[in-house]
Design a protein around this motif. Structure first.
Motif, mmCIF file in Angstrom:
data_model
loop_
_atom_site.group_PDB
_atom_site.id
_atom_site.type_symbol
_atom_site.label_atom_id
_atom_site.label_comp_id
_atom_site.label_asym_id
_atom_site.label_seq_id
_atom_site.Cartn_x
_atom_site.Cartn_y
_atom_site.Cartn_z
ATOM 1 N N TYR A 108 33.141 -3.281 -38.496
ATOM 2 C CA TYR A 108 31.850 -3.881 -38.488
ATOM 3 C C TYR A 108 31.911 -5.340 -38.089
ATOM 4 N N ALA A 109 31.191 -5.988 -37.216
ATOM 5 C CA ALA A 109 31.245 -7.382 -36.952
ATOM 6 C C ALA A 109 30.022 -8.313 -37.787
ATOM 7 N N ARG A 110 28.890 -7.470 -37.410
ATOM 8 C CA ARG A 110 27.668 -8.451 -37.658
ATOM 9 C C ARG A 110 26.293 -7.474 -37.325
ATOM 10 N N HIS A 111 25.288 -7.911 -38.160
ATOM 11 C CA HIS A 111 23.999 -7.279 -37.710
ATOM 12 C C HIS A 111 23.401 -8.331 -36.914
ATOM 13 N N GLU A 112 22.724 -7.926 -35.738
ATOM 14 C CA GLU A 112 22.058 -8.626 -34.862
ATOM 15 C C GLU A 112 20.840 -8.338 -34.043
ATOM 16 N N PRO A 113 19.603 -9.023 -33.896
ATOM 17 C CA PRO A 113 18.280 -8.578 -33.415
ATOM 18 C C PRO A 113 18.892 -7.315 -32.486
ATOM 19 N N MET A 114 17.724 -6.434 -32.418
ATOM 20 C CA MET A 114 17.791 -5.338 -31.761
ATOM 21 C C MET A 114 16.908 -5.674 -30.445
ATOM 22 N N PRO A 115 17.114 -5.269 -29.146
ATOM 23 C CA PRO A 115 16.064 -5.552 -28.014
ATOM 24 C C PRO A 115 14.775 -4.859 -28.349
ATOM 25 N N PRO A 116 13.856 -5.271 -27.533
ATOM 26 C CA PRO A 116 12.314 -4.523 -28.024
ATOM 27 C C PRO A 116 12.341 -3.223 -27.677
ATOM 28 N N ALA A 117 12.959 -2.847 -26.528
ATOM 29 C CA ALA A 117 12.560 -1.382 -26.372
ATOM 30 C C ALA A 117 13.374 -0.448 -27.112
ATOM 31 N N PRO A 118 14.790 -0.387 -27.468
ATOM 32 C CA PRO A 118 15.306 0.367 -28.625
ATOM 33 C C PRO A 118 14.529 0.232 -29.941
ATOM 34 N N ALA A 119 14.102 -0.855 -30.119
ATOM 35 C CA ALA A 119 13.522 -1.281 -31.531
ATOM 36 C C ALA A 119 12.334 -0.429 -31.578
ATOM 37 N N GLU A 120 11.655 -0.291 -30.646
ATOM 38 C CA GLU A 120 10.104 0.552 -30.450
ATOM 39 C C GLU A 120 10.584 1.944 -30.451
ATOM 40 N N ARG A 121 11.708 2.498 -30.019
ATOM 41 C CA ARG A 121 11.867 3.669 -30.076
ATOM 42 C C ARG A 121 12.389 4.122 -31.509
ATOM 43 N N ILE A 122 12.965 3.152 -32.155
ATOM 44 C CA ILE A 122 13.247 3.461 -33.678
ATOM 45 C C ILE A 122 11.999 3.748 -34.559
ATOM 46 N N ARG A 123 11.233 2.816 -34.151
ATOM 47 C CA ARG A 123 9.708 2.852 -35.042
ATOM 48 C C ARG A 123 9.215 4.008 -34.809
ATOM 49 N N GLU A 124 8.907 4.530 -33.406
ATOM 50 C CA GLU A 124 8.318 5.611 -33.115
ATOM 51 C C GLU A 124 9.038 7.001 -33.880
ATOM 52 N N GLN A 125 10.259 6.810 -33.889
ATOM 53 C CA GLN A 125 11.098 8.091 -34.640
ATOM 54 C C GLN A 125 10.698 7.867 -35.941
ATOM 55 N N ASP A 126 10.753 6.682 -36.682
ATOM 56 C CA ASP A 126 10.396 6.475 -37.919
ATOM 57 C C ASP A 126 9.026 7.272 -38.309
ATOM 58 N N GLN A 127 8.059 6.870 -37.412
ATOM 59 C CA GLN A 127 6.651 7.277 -37.487
ATOM 60 C C GLN A 127 6.788 9.061 -37.566
ATOM 61 N N VAL A 128 7.445 9.678 -36.486
ATOM 62 C CA VAL A 128 7.561 11.084 -36.435
ATOM 63 C C VAL A 128 8.066 11.714 -37.731
ATOM 64 N N MET A 129 9.072 11.091 -38.193
ATOM 65 C CA MET A 129 9.872 11.607 -39.481
ATOM 66 C C MET A 129 8.986 11.468 -40.545
ATOM 67 N N ALA A 130 8.097 10.437 -40.692
ATOM 68 C CA ALA A 130 7.333 10.254 -41.795
ATOM 69 C C ALA A 130 6.324 11.164 -41.822
#
Length: 735
Positions: free
Chosen positions: A713-735
């Motif tokens: 592990y090195a660090r956490h850093e901001p995710m680019p908009p496109a993959p971040a949006e995919r993660i949010r969509e996946q979270d909504q589907v799982m919810a």
């Protein structure tokens, strides 16, 4: 190299035994998956008389009948031991898996062995297997084991024996290809309808004899003129190779002076060179024909093992310390010395319980002895350190599904010990009054995550016990309860290793589990400052709830966590409730404010608020603090943070380009490269952990099985908009 006398332990129904280390040989059979290691073990057992002509033990099973899972998968997945006798020696044949996912079993076999037979299949594309074979060869070299090479599958060969020998010399010989030379050349029979002429015998180069195996029984004859002409060139090159590696300088002088070197002197010097690990002879082998006893080359192999491979007396034992780490004098292979043994493999048998395969390095192990068991320092993989005493149960020698009772196990030998309830793979067994700990052998890092859940409520009760038994057997597996995601994660070496773990949980331990998607520990942070007001006011008869707070949130540098600052003046929020606001803010931050991930790297400043003398309470201000943080998140951009790993990839030079290109396709950044030994390069890179979940599998494909990597592990850093949006969509589907 004549046909020497040998015993028939299988026919006699007893286990091979050895009371002297000098009469022991511990040999690991290694090589790529599908090279024919297990078939070769069976052929050697038949030639040595350990099984009948049908390849069966007394109970009708074969020496390869170990695990039902191996039969289902048609692949060896674990280390197995087959003891045989030849020329007054007990030979412990250690059959190791050839697939990269089971490198831990391979290294356990190398730890228990004193030499290795490297098995190469002529039926497989030699060039395609070069990378994987080179990796296994390097494992043997790292363990310091002498090696001989065995070419199998000559009956279905794609590559001839001569060409395969040249390939082996190039792959394994390094700067000295003359260190890899054949001892025998195959003799081919009549050409069949498919145009292939099967090998029916061997021409021994040093004794100038033909060993005819066509009938299934080995017969010695003199070479005919055609065979004699063919063997002379190979024989001269073999002699030059032996002489160049000889410790006897007079041998080279005699050879250069034109003197005749007798087979006895050459054979003796060959055996010394093999035992020292500076010369690697190449032989050919094949199973016996139906009804036969001798498979092609099996007698030559057994003779090489007994006369050319080192005894346990010639191999130094691993270093030992006290359990507290105080160095102790080196132990020696002495049956009368202090007891020092090591558990090289742990398995569970459904009928007899836990079985431990033990290599005794010093002293003699006897049933009913009480020994000290020292732990091994793999706490990060679910193996606790321990210093306990246990009683030795029955000692036995495995043979197929049989366990043949042994009266004792002397220094240099291996045995199975039943019902050691606390000892695990890698543990040291020593005397109660003189506890010792052996230096561990290196274990590969498991880098492929497998998240599991119990299939039912009944399985939940058995899951923890099943997982504990699984990791106790396999130190290459790491068990993790991820604190960020709450998932139970088994870290494995690859997909086959993962499948075996699931199979064992379900069929051996009776725990039905479901594999679920592995969740990477994402986090959230504020991209800009924001402010929020938390108002929690309710009146429902009796005491109500009243709490109002106003906060300001500012982003902080990575790694800062969550800071809370109190700037309330004038007692707008009473002192006793400031801590309540902080508690509510931190609880909401742990739950997240946008994507349900922990919120980090922010400063929350409490600026103002209101309280009621009767209706304000700790719970009310906690709720108000949480509401204020959520409102602030609605005013400011919230970024999704992803973990970034430092990745170190070690590959041959020819695969550096494909590896760097592959990493770039994973949103990785190559930091630099540097030489890492002859023909090797270390690639340093940083890559998001979301993109390297399967890298343990994919790197093998990119590098043809030759690459290795580590991650941290090195660090956490901001995710680019496109993959971040995919993660949010996946979270909504799982919810």
């Amino acid at each position: 190299m004549g046909d020497k006398a040998h015993t028939h332990p299988g026919a006699a129904g007893r286990a091979p035994t050895a009371d002297r280390p000098a009469s022991l040989r511990n040999v690991a059979l290694v090589g790529h998956s599908g090279s024919g290691k297990t078939t070769l073990v069976e052929a050697l057992a038949l030639t040595a008389g350990a099984v009948n002509r049908a390849g069966r033990v007394e109970d009708g099973t074969t020496v390869s009948d170990y695990d039902e899972m191996e039969h289902r998968r048609r692949r060896s997945v674990q280390l197995s031991l087959v003891p045989v006798e030849w020329d007054g020696c007990k030979i412990n044949l250690l059959d190791t898996p050839g697939y990269a996912d089971f490198t831990g079993e391979l290294r356990a076999g190398l730890r228990a062995a004193d030499a290795a037979l490297f098995v190469v299949s002529a039926a497989q594309e030699a060039e395609a297997l070069a990378g994987a074979n080179r990796t296994v060869w390097e494992e043997c070299a790292a363990a310091g084991l002498p090696r001989a090479i065995v070419v199998t599958h000559l009956d279905t060969a794609r590559t001839g024996f001569d060409e395969m020998t040249r390939v082996c010399a190039r792959i394994f010989g390094g700067e000295d290809p003359d260190a890899v030379l054949p001892l025998c050349l195959p003799v081919h029979g009549a050409e069949g309808p498919d145009g292939h002429a099967p090998a029916t015998g061997l021409v021994g180069l040093l004794p100038r004899k033909v060993f005819d195996y066509s009938s299934g029984e080995r017969r010695e004859t003199a070479p005919d003129p055609r065979q004699a002409a063919l063997l002379e060139e190979a024989r001269n090159r073999l002699i030059e190779g032996i002489v160049s590696e000889s410790e006897d300088e007079t041998l080279m002088d005699r050879y250069l002076g034109g003197g005749e070197l007798g087979p006895e002197a050459l054979t003796e010097d060959l055996e010394k060179a093999v035992a020292r690990g500076v010369f690697h002879p190449v032989l050919a082998a094949a199973p016996a024909p139906p009804g036969g006893r001798h498979g092609l080359g099996t007698v030559e192999l057994l003779e090489l093992i007994t006369s050319g491979f080192p005894t346990p007396l010639e191999r130094p034992a691993p270093a030992v310390t006290t359990p507290e780490g105080v160095p102790r004098p080196a132990v020696h292979c002495d049956p009368d010395g202090p007891l020092v043994a090591e558990v090289v493999k742990t398995a569970s048998d459904p009928y007899v319980g836990r079985m431990s395969l033990v290599r005794v390095f010093s002293g003699t192990l006897r049933p009913d002895d009480t020994v000290h068991v020292s732990g091994h320092g793999l706490t990060d993989r679910g193996h606790e350190d321990h210093d306990v005493e246990e009683r030795i149960g029955t000692l036995s020698s495995p043979f197929g599904k049989q366990q043949r009772v042994l009266p004792h196990c002397t220094a240099g030998d291996l045995a199975c010990v039943g019902k050691l309830s606390r000892a695990e793979t890698g543990d040291t067994l020593s005397a109660r009054d003189d506890p010792l700990l052996m230096a561990p052998w290196p274990q590969p890092d498991p880098l492929l995550p497998l998240a599991v859940e119990a299939h039912s409520k009944a399985d939940e009760d058995r899951l923890s016990q099943g997982l504990a038994r699984l990791v106790a057997e396999d130190p290459t597996m790491r068990l993790e309860q991820n604190p960020d995601t709450g998932q139970i994660v088994l870290w494995c070496l690859g997909e086959a290793h993962r499948d075996v773990a699931l199979d064992r949980l379900r069929n051996r331990y009776g725990v039905q589990v479901d594999a679920v998607p592995y969740r990477v520990a994402l986090r959230e942070t504020f991209g800009a400052s924001g402010a929020g007001r938390g108002r929690h006011v309710k009146q429902s008869g009796g005491h109500g709830q009243f709490a109002i707070c106003e906060i300001e949130v500012d982003p902080l540098p990575p790694g800062s966590g969550v800071e809370f600052v109190d700037k309330v003046v004038g007692g707008a929020v009473p002192r006793q409730f400031v801590a309540s606001v902080e508690k509510g803010v931190r609880a909401q931050a742990a739950r997240g404010v946008a994507a349900g991930r922990p919120l980090v790297d922010i400063r929350v400043t409490l600026l103002d608020g209101k309280a009621h003398s009767v209706d304000s309470s700790d719970a009310a201000f906690q709720t108000a603090g949480a509401l204020a943080l959520r409102e602030a998140a609605g005013e400011a951009p919230v970024h999704l943070l992803e973990p970034v790993a430092e990745v170190l990839v070690l590959v041959p030079d020819e695969y550096v380009g494909p590896v760097m290109s592959d990493l770039s396709g994973r949103r990785g950044r190559v930091v630099g490269t540097e030489p890492a030994g002859p023909g090797r390069t270390l690639v340093r890179a940083e890559a998001p952990e979301l993109e390297i979940g399967r890298y343990a599998v994919d790197l093998r494909s990119v590098s043809h099985g030759t690459g290795r990597f580590s991650r941290s592990y090195a660090r956490h850093e901001p995710m680019p908009p496109a993959p971040a949006e995919r993660i949010r969509e996946q979270d909504q589907v799982m919810a």
